[in-house]
Design an enzyme around this catalytic site. Sequence first.
Site, mmCIF file in Angstrom:
data_model
loop_
_atom_site.group_PDB
_atom_site.id
_atom_site.type_symbol
_atom_site.label_atom_id
_atom_site.label_comp_id
_atom_site.label_asym_id
_atom_site.label_seq_id
_atom_site.Cartn_x
_atom_site.Cartn_y
_atom_site.Cartn_z
ATOM 1 N N TRP A 1 -12.884 75.741 26.017
ATOM 2 C CA TRP A 1 -12.440 75.825 24.614
ATOM 3 C C TRP A 1 -13.581 75.443 23.679
ATOM 4 O O TRP A 1 -14.443 74.631 24.031
ATOM 5 C CB TRP A 1 -11.254 74.881 24.365
ATOM 6 C CG TRP A 1 -10.044 75.191 25.178
ATOM 7 C CD1 TRP A 1 -9.493 74.388 26.141
ATOM 8 C CD2 TRP A 1 -9.230 76.366 25.119
ATOM 9 N NE1 TRP A 1 -8.391 74.998 26.677
ATOM 10 C CE2 TRP A 1 -8.205 76.215 26.072
ATOM 11 C CE3 TRP A 1 -9.268 77.527 24.351
ATOM 12 C CZ2 TRP A 1 -7.224 77.185 26.283
ATOM 13 C CZ3 TRP A 1 -8.293 78.492 24.562
ATOM 14 C CH2 TRP A 1 -7.293 78.317 25.521
ATOM 15 N N TRP B 1 -5.038 76.238 22.767
ATOM 16 C CA TRP B 1 -3.688 76.583 22.282
ATOM 17 C C TRP B 1 -2.932 75.360 21.758
ATOM 18 O O TRP B 1 -2.056 75.473 20.889
ATOM 19 C CB TRP B 1 -2.877 77.292 23.381
ATOM 20 C CG TRP B 1 -2.591 76.491 24.625
ATOM 21 C CD1 TRP B 1 -3.284 76.524 25.797
ATOM 22 C CD2 TRP B 1 -1.532 75.543 24.829
ATOM 23 N NE1 TRP B 1 -2.739 75.663 26.718
ATOM 24 C CE2 TRP B 1 -1.648 75.044 26.148
ATOM 25 C CE3 TRP B 1 -0.490 75.072 24.039
ATOM 26 C CZ2 TRP B 1 -0.780 74.095 26.685
ATOM 27 C CZ3 TRP B 1 0.381 74.110 24.571
ATOM 28 C CH2 TRP B 1 0.224 73.641 25.881
ATOM 29 N N TRP C 1 3.318 79.569 23.009
ATOM 30 C CA TRP C 1 1.854 79.374 22.918
ATOM 31 C C TRP C 1 1.224 79.553 24.296
ATOM 32 O O TRP C 1 0.181 80.191 24.433
ATOM 33 C CB TRP C 1 1.511 78.003 22.311
ATOM 34 C CG TRP C 1 1.465 78.087 20.815
ATOM 35 C CD1 TRP C 1 2.494 77.840 19.956
ATOM 36 C CD2 TRP C 1 0.358 78.511 19.996
ATOM 37 N NE1 TRP C 1 2.092 78.073 18.658
ATOM 38 C CE2 TRP C 1 0.790 78.474 18.651
ATOM 39 C CE3 TRP C 1 -0.951 78.902 20.253
ATOM 40 C CZ2 TRP C 1 -0.045 78.822 17.583
ATOM 41 C CZ3 TRP C 1 -1.785 79.249 19.181
ATOM 42 C CH2 TRP C 1 -1.329 79.210 17.878
ATOM 43 N N GLU D 1 16.628 88.254 23.816
ATOM 44 C CA GLU D 1 15.744 87.318 23.106
ATOM 45 C C GLU D 1 16.367 85.918 23.104
ATOM 46 O O GLU D 1 15.672 84.917 23.252
ATOM 47 C CB GLU D 1 15.478 87.787 21.669
ATOM 48 C CG GLU D 1 14.709 89.096 21.597
ATOM 49 C CD GLU D 1 13.382 89.069 22.352
ATOM 50 O OE1 GLU D 1 12.706 88.017 22.351
ATOM 51 O OE2 GLU D 1 13.016 90.092 22.958
ATOM 52 N N ASN E 1 7.914 87.277 14.480
ATOM 53 C CA ASN E 1 7.527 87.058 15.882
ATOM 54 C C ASN E 1 6.270 87.821 16.285
ATOM 55 O O ASN E 1 5.378 87.275 16.925
ATOM 56 C CB ASN E 1 8.676 87.436 16.807
ATOM 57 C CG ASN E 1 8.291 87.239 18.266
ATOM 58 O OD1 ASN E 1 7.953 86.128 18.673
ATOM 59 N ND2 ASN E 1 8.293 88.307 19.044
ATOM 60 N N TRP F 1 15.404 84.472 26.197
ATOM 61 C CA TRP F 1 14.069 83.839 26.257
ATOM 62 C C TRP F 1 14.149 82.383 25.798
ATOM 63 O O TRP F 1 13.438 81.518 26.289
ATOM 64 C CB TRP F 1 13.067 84.612 25.381
ATOM 65 C CG TRP F 1 12.373 85.704 26.140
ATOM 66 C CD1 TRP F 1 12.693 87.029 26.147
ATOM 67 C CD2 TRP F 1 11.241 85.552 27.026
ATOM 68 N NE1 TRP F 1 11.830 87.705 26.974
ATOM 69 C CE2 TRP F 1 10.926 86.839 27.519
ATOM 70 C CE3 TRP F 1 10.476 84.472 27.443
ATOM 71 C CZ2 TRP F 1 9.879 87.060 28.413
ATOM 72 C CZ3 TRP F 1 9.427 84.693 28.335
ATOM 73 C CH2 TRP F 1 9.131 85.970 28.813
HETATM 74 P P1 FAD Z 1 15.529 87.293 16.673
HETATM 75 O O1 FAD Z 1 14.626 88.406 17.043
HETATM 76 O O2 FAD Z 1 16.663 87.606 15.794
HETATM 77 O O3 FAD Z 1 16.013 86.640 18.040
HETATM 78 C C1 FAD Z 1 17.236 85.897 18.158
HETATM 79 C C2 FAD Z 1 16.963 84.513 18.687
HETATM 80 O O4 FAD Z 1 16.371 84.577 19.966
HETATM 81 C C3 FAD Z 1 15.973 83.714 17.838
HETATM 82 O O5 FAD Z 1 16.595 83.115 16.746
HETATM 83 C C4 FAD Z 1 15.428 82.714 18.845
HETATM 84 O O6 FAD Z 1 16.299 81.614 19.012
HETATM 85 C C5 FAD Z 1 15.425 83.521 20.136
HETATM 86 N N1 FAD Z 1 14.106 84.104 20.362
HETATM 87 C C6 FAD Z 1 13.604 85.255 19.860
HETATM 88 N N2 FAD Z 1 12.356 85.472 20.339
HETATM 89 C C7 FAD Z 1 12.065 84.428 21.143
HETATM 90 C C8 FAD Z 1 10.942 84.063 21.921
HETATM 91 N N3 FAD Z 1 9.831 84.820 21.977
HETATM 92 N N4 FAD Z 1 10.989 82.906 22.619
HETATM 93 C C9 FAD Z 1 12.087 82.122 22.598
HETATM 94 N N5 FAD Z 1 13.184 82.415 21.880
HETATM 95 C C10 FAD Z 1 13.175 83.548 21.157
HETATM 96 N N6 FAD Z 1 10.813 80.236 18.297
HETATM 97 C C11 FAD Z 1 11.450 79.106 17.942
HETATM 98 O O7 FAD Z 1 12.677 79.098 17.862
HETATM 99 N N7 FAD Z 1 10.752 77.953 17.698
HETATM 100 C C12 FAD Z 1 9.388 77.896 17.795
HETATM 101 O O8 FAD Z 1 8.811 76.826 17.591
HETATM 102 C C13 FAD Z 1 8.701 79.094 18.131
HETATM 103 N N8 FAD Z 1 7.343 79.109 18.208
HETATM 104 C C14 FAD Z 1 6.697 80.279 18.561
HETATM 105 C C15 FAD Z 1 5.301 80.267 18.679
HETATM 106 C C16 FAD Z 1 4.625 81.429 19.030
HETATM 107 C C17 FAD Z 1 3.124 81.415 19.190
HETATM 108 C C18 FAD Z 1 5.346 82.622 19.256
HETATM 109 C C19 FAD Z 1 4.641 83.881 19.652
HETATM 110 C C20 FAD Z 1 6.728 82.628 19.167
HETATM 111 C C21 FAD Z 1 7.418 81.466 18.823
HETATM 112 N N9 FAD Z 1 8.833 81.440 18.728
HETATM 113 C C22 FAD Z 1 9.472 80.276 18.390
HETATM 114 C C23 FAD Z 1 9.646 82.599 19.152
HETATM 115 C C24 FAD Z 1 9.998 83.619 18.074
HETATM 116 O O9 FAD Z 1 8.880 83.974 17.325
HETATM 117 C C25 FAD Z 1 11.094 83.135 17.136
HETATM 118 O O10 FAD Z 1 12.166 82.596 17.850
HETATM 119 C C26 FAD Z 1 11.608 84.318 16.301
HETATM 120 O O11 FAD Z 1 10.568 84.874 15.550
HETATM 121 C C27 FAD Z 1 12.710 83.862 15.404
HETATM 122 O O12 FAD Z 1 13.111 84.906 14.578
HETATM 123 P P2 FAD Z 1 14.589 85.450 14.635
HETATM 124 O O13 FAD Z 1 15.539 84.312 14.626
HETATM 125 O O14 FAD Z 1 14.707 86.457 13.552
HETATM 126 O O15 FAD Z 1 14.603 86.142 16.058
#
Ligand code: FAD
Length: 481
Positions: free
Chosen positions: A314, A367, A390, A283, A349, A286
């Site tokens: 849209w 979006w 997005w 993650e 997430n 990502w």
């Molecule tokens: P964990 O599951 O603990 O993951 C560890 C780290 O991995 C996160 O802190 C984050 O830095 C990274 N990560 C995890 N999932 C993703 C992902 N899908 N994409 C990129 N990095 C990821 N994340 C943001 O940091 N900023 C945003 O503005 C953002 N906008 C989002 C918008 C949408 C529509 C969606 C679906 C996801 C978005 N995310 C965003 C990704 C993700 O939802 C969050 O990073 C995550 O929920 C953060 O929770 P966590 O730190 O507990 O994640």
Amino acid sequence: MRIDPGVPGPVIVWLRNDLRLADNPALKAAAGTGRPVIPLYILDETSGVRPMGAASLWWLDKSLRALSESFKSIGSKLILRRGPAQEVLKDVIVHAGAAGVAWNRLYEPAAIARDAEIKTALKADGVVVESCIAGLLNEPWTVQNGSRQPYKVFTPYWRAARAHLTHVEVEAAPKRLEAPKHWPHSDALDGWGLHPRKPDWSKGFSIWTPGEAGALARLDDFLSGPVDGYGEGRDVPGLEATSRLSPHLHFGEIGPRQVWTAARNAAEAGDAPHGEIEKFLSEVGWREFNHSILFHWPELPKKNFRPEFDAFPWSKNPRGFEAWTEGRTGYPLVDAGMRELWATGFMHNRVRMITASFLIKHLLVDWREGEAWFWDTLVDADLANNVGNWQWVAGSGADASPYFRIFNPIGQGEKFDPKGTYVKQWIPELANLPADVIHQPWAAPERLSAGARAVYGKPVVDHPRARAAALEAYRQLRGEP
Ligand code: FAD
């Protein structure tokens, strides 16, 4: 270019999304010269870099307070200034007689352009600039495929990115910094008005501890518990099974190298199964991938990565958009997510995916409108991650979910929140509903209070009809009969 320790005058460390002392290469470079160090944060709302949203400004306020204390504890002082970065830097350089500036690189298109211009201007004035890597595990230009092109698909990207990570080292925080004879002027943080007033909507944000210590504590807590079971738990919004490190990582209160190293150490010590740690690190991968995509496709915040989506029909739908933002769509899981976001600046997430899909595919709203709302309300708002995700949900992005994958908000609720734990937390008016109707309250109207019936008696759109309309719009886009 490296700052020459022999040149007299203090060195400025220009702090941006690296609000920490540990594993901060620009700070280390400045301290390593043996010269006095001036830590500087500039609130620059003029340079074309997208201004922070309200939730991010709340976070910044607390993070800068924590950082000021950290600098104080090592005999230094964080200087705060507001204005165009280039003008402020020049002013501080002249007043302090500074010999050089060090910063950690940013990767957003507007920040890259601004920093390049500043670097050129400072060089012309004879001021050395040293820039370092702190915010990513790999520079975006170093991970390339066999044809020397950036990857567009995550799995091969991450495989290649990992191959670069054989010696990840983390630097300790400096114990002491040499102070300049005279400190430059600093604004008072209170004067910046970053904390919301009239009204102060941030009560629910008290779940957070912005700052380096809060970030390290989160990482520690996560690695000593929830990481074991992360692979499945991460999809359950009613559990605290993820790290919640995203705002800390965005503001650079902790760096990805620190996360990587601590997670790998935990795996080696047998604190958690390798598979769970690997899933967690992917993650973080990502995050790296999204930054790489934005770096190589700088128009991504405005333009579809897949241009065929430019013709998507849209809908304007202001009523639907408002109901979505306010958590009143009539679909409990969507509404719970939007209310969690409003109350805490965060959303789980899986629920982010469901709410984004609902806006795009059930309400047919562009979006970009949803991305802007998230930008303003998320404490972890991050251009690369927000835009990348997005576009992923919309189907228009790199390695995106196919457009025809339309999340069913009822089915997703039944699968990932079967008892309605998460829904009941955020929608108290549904707290008395039994689990079998919690995700479709309109099926039990007699159990709804009058207030709840107004929203949950009849959702803003009917799921099967909305799904059919979304697929029809997609057929039109593809020019299918
Ligand atoms: P964990 O599951 O603990 O993951 C560890 C780290 O991995 C996160 O802190 C984050 O830095 C990274 N990560 C995890 N999932 C993703 C992902 N899908 N994409 C990129 N990095 C990821 N994340 C943001 O940091 N900023 C945003 O503005 C953002 N906008 C989002 C918008 C949408 C529509 C969606 C679906 C996801 C978005 N995310 C965003 C990704 C993700 O939802 C969050 O990073 C995550 O929920 C953060 O929770 P966590 O730190 O507990 O994640």
